[in-house]
Design a protein around this motif. Structure first.
Motif, PDB file in Angstrom:
ATOM      1  N   UNK A 108       1.008  -0.846   5.641  1.00 17.65           N
ATOM      2  CA  UNK A 108       0.150  -0.230   4.621  1.00 17.65           C
ATOM      3  C   UNK A 108      -0.645   0.962   5.154  1.00 17.65           C
ATOM      4  N   UNK A 109      -0.589   1.199   6.437  1.00 14.98           N
ATOM      5  CA  UNK A 109      -1.334   2.315   7.028  1.00 14.98           C
ATOM      6  C   UNK A 109      -0.898   3.660   6.486  1.00 14.98           C
ATOM      7  N   UNK A 110       0.377   3.807   6.181  1.00 18.82           N
ATOM      8  CA  UNK A 110       0.862   5.073   5.631  1.00 18.82           C
ATOM      9  C   UNK A 110       0.280   5.359   4.245  1.00 18.82           C
ATOM     10  N   UNK A 111      -0.288   4.322   3.597  1.00 18.46           N
ATOM     11  CA  UNK A 111      -0.925   4.508   2.283  1.00 18.46           C
ATOM     12  C   UNK A 111      -2.431   4.692   2.416  1.00 18.46           C
ATOM     13  N   UNK A 112      -2.918   4.824   3.645  1.00 23.32           N
ATOM     14  CA  UNK A 112      -4.332   5.085   3.859  1.00 23.32           C
ATOM     15  C   UNK A 112      -5.176   3.862   4.161  1.00 23.32           C
TER      16      UNK A 112
END
Length: 133
Positions: A90-94
């Protein structure tokens, strides 16, 4: 964006960290807890997840992953990578990861959770939170 401050408590154990995290999340209107991907997670209005507990599921650390407004993850990780990280999946979604196996700034985490909740909550729950009903 909540300011980064010094940690305010000694590092809690995983059970104590989960209980404190749970209390912060469930204090929000319409928040529901259920297991997602094997971990306790919190949903705004039962729909969208805004936070999850991570107890050694993806590494050897205890943490919280929470949704965050644009730019918050980058700022926190750049200014304090000992306490914040970019979580997998989920890091790529902020989303931002907050380590719970070291001293935690609980007021700052409460602010992050509130921001995450606002991102996930439907308008009626945001209004309830703001007292606009």
């Amino acid at each position: 964006m909540p300011p980064a401050g010094p940690p305010t408590d000694a590092a809690p154990g995983p059970a104590a960290a989960l209980e404190r995290l749970r209390a912060l999340c469930l204090a929000l209107p319409g928040c529901e807890e259920r297991v997602s991907h094997g971990e306790p997670s919190w949903f705004a209005g039962g729909r969208r997840m805004f936070a999850t507990f991570a107890d050694h599921h993806h590494d050897d650390r205890t943490a919280c992953w929470t949704a965050a407004p644009a730019g918050v993850q980058e700022h926190l990780v750049a200014t304090d990578s000992e306490r914040f990280f970019r979580p997998p999946y989920v890091g790529h979604r902020g989303w931002v990861g907050v380590y719970l196996d070291r001293p935690v700034d609980w007021p700052q985490l409460a602010d992050l959770l509130l921001e995450a909740y606002r991102l996930a909550a439907p308008a009626r729950l945001r209004a309830a939170l703001d007292g606009d009903l």
